[in-house]
Design a protein around this motif. Sequence first.
Motif, short mmCIF file in Angstrom:
data_model
loop_
_atom_site.label_atom_id
_atom_site.label_comp_id
_atom_site.label_asym_id
_atom_site.label_seq_id
_atom_site.Cartn_x
_atom_site.Cartn_y
_atom_site.Cartn_z
N VAL A 44 -0.03 -12.93 -7.55
CA VAL A 44 0.62 -12.82 -6.17
C VAL A 44 -1.16 -13.30 -6.41
O VAL A 44 -1.94 -12.81 -6.35
N LYS A 45 -1.28 -13.77 -4.36
CA LYS A 45 -2.33 -14.55 -3.94
C LYS A 45 -3.70 -13.06 -2.75
O LYS A 45 -2.58 -13.87 -1.97
N VAL A 46 -4.60 -12.70 -2.64
CA VAL A 46 -4.77 -11.98 -2.10
C VAL A 46 -5.27 -12.98 -1.05
O VAL A 46 -6.53 -13.49 -1.56
N GLY A 47 -5.37 -13.34 -0.06
CA GLY A 47 -6.48 -14.59 1.22
C GLY A 47 -7.66 -14.04 1.46
O GLY A 47 -8.14 -12.71 1.38
N ASN A 55 -3.28 3.21 -1.77
CA ASN A 55 -2.25 3.60 -2.21
C ASN A 55 -1.33 2.46 -1.60
O ASN A 55 -0.01 2.87 -2.13
N THR A 56 -2.21 1.78 -1.28
CA THR A 56 -1.16 -0.03 -0.98
C THR A 56 -0.34 -0.45 -2.51
O THR A 56 -1.02 -0.43 -3.15
N VAL A 57 1.11 -0.86 -2.12
CA VAL A 57 1.56 -1.53 -3.53
C VAL A 57 2.17 -2.44 -3.72
O VAL A 57 2.63 -3.36 -2.02
N VAL A 58 0.96 -3.92 -3.72
CA VAL A 58 1.30 -4.97 -3.53
C VAL A 58 1.88 -5.56 -4.09
O VAL A 58 1.02 -5.83 -5.50
N ASN A 59 3.09 -6.64 -3.97
CA ASN A 59 4.21 -7.34 -4.86
C ASN A 59 4.52 -8.21 -4.64
O ASN A 59 4.95 -9.38 -4.50
N VAL A 60 3.61 -8.95 -3.25
CA VAL A 60 4.22 -10.26 -2.85
C VAL A 60 2.50 -10.87 -1.92
O VAL A 60 1.40 -10.22 -1.37
N ASP A 61 2.33 -12.28 -1.29
CA ASP A 61 1.09 -12.96 -1.18
C ASP A 61 0.83 -12.05 -0.26
O ASP A 61 1.29 -12.12 1.10
N VAL A 62 -0.93 -12.20 0.30
CA VAL A 62 -1.41 -11.31 1.87
C VAL A 62 -1.80 -12.95 2.37
O VAL A 62 -2.83 -13.00 1.30
N ALA A 68 -2.54 -5.46 4.62
CA ALA A 68 -1.54 -4.66 3.96
C ALA A 68 -1.50 -3.23 3.86
O ALA A 68 -2.62 -3.26 3.48
N VAL A 69 -0.35 -2.64 3.83
CA VAL A 69 -0.40 -1.57 3.98
C VAL A 69 0.66 -0.59 3.31
O VAL A 69 2.12 -1.03 3.64
N GLY A 70 1.57 0.45 2.54
CA GLY A 70 2.67 1.28 2.50
C GLY A 70 3.07 0.76 0.86
O GLY A 70 2.40 0.42 -0.03
N ASN A 71 3.98 1.40 0.65
CA ASN A 71 5.04 1.18 -0.75
C ASN A 71 6.23 0.52 -0.33
O ASN A 71 6.77 2.56 -0.13
N VAL A 77 -0.71 -8.67 10.52
CA VAL A 77 -1.56 -10.16 11.08
C VAL A 77 -2.07 -9.80 11.96
O VAL A 77 -1.74 -9.50 13.23
N LYS A 78 -3.44 -10.00 12.46
CA LYS A 78 -4.36 -10.19 13.11
C LYS A 78 -3.86 -11.19 14.23
O LYS A 78 -3.76 -12.17 13.39
#
Length: 79
Positions: A44-47, A55-62, A68-71, A77-78
């Motif tokens: 994934v890419k974090v912009g 404690n967030t689990v990221v498995n998609v691009d941000v 990004a928050v949560g699991n 998005v601002k």
Amino acid sequence: IKNNVMIFQHVTLGSHGKKGEKLRYPTIETGVRIYAGAVIIGGVKVGENAVIGANTVVNVDVPSRATAVGNPCKILVKE
């Protein structure tokens, strides 16, 4: 990992762990903040200037300047 990235304790940056598939790791762009306990998995890419909450689990691009928050993660998005 690009420049000016802040990573707090117990953060995991890892591959997807799928058997038989090529390992792919996250790309972290400039100015990202990754808070304690976050897990970023796969190719994934974090912009730029994005924030990954604790404690967030990221498995998609941000996207850039998003949070990004949560699991599993939800993207805020601002506007």
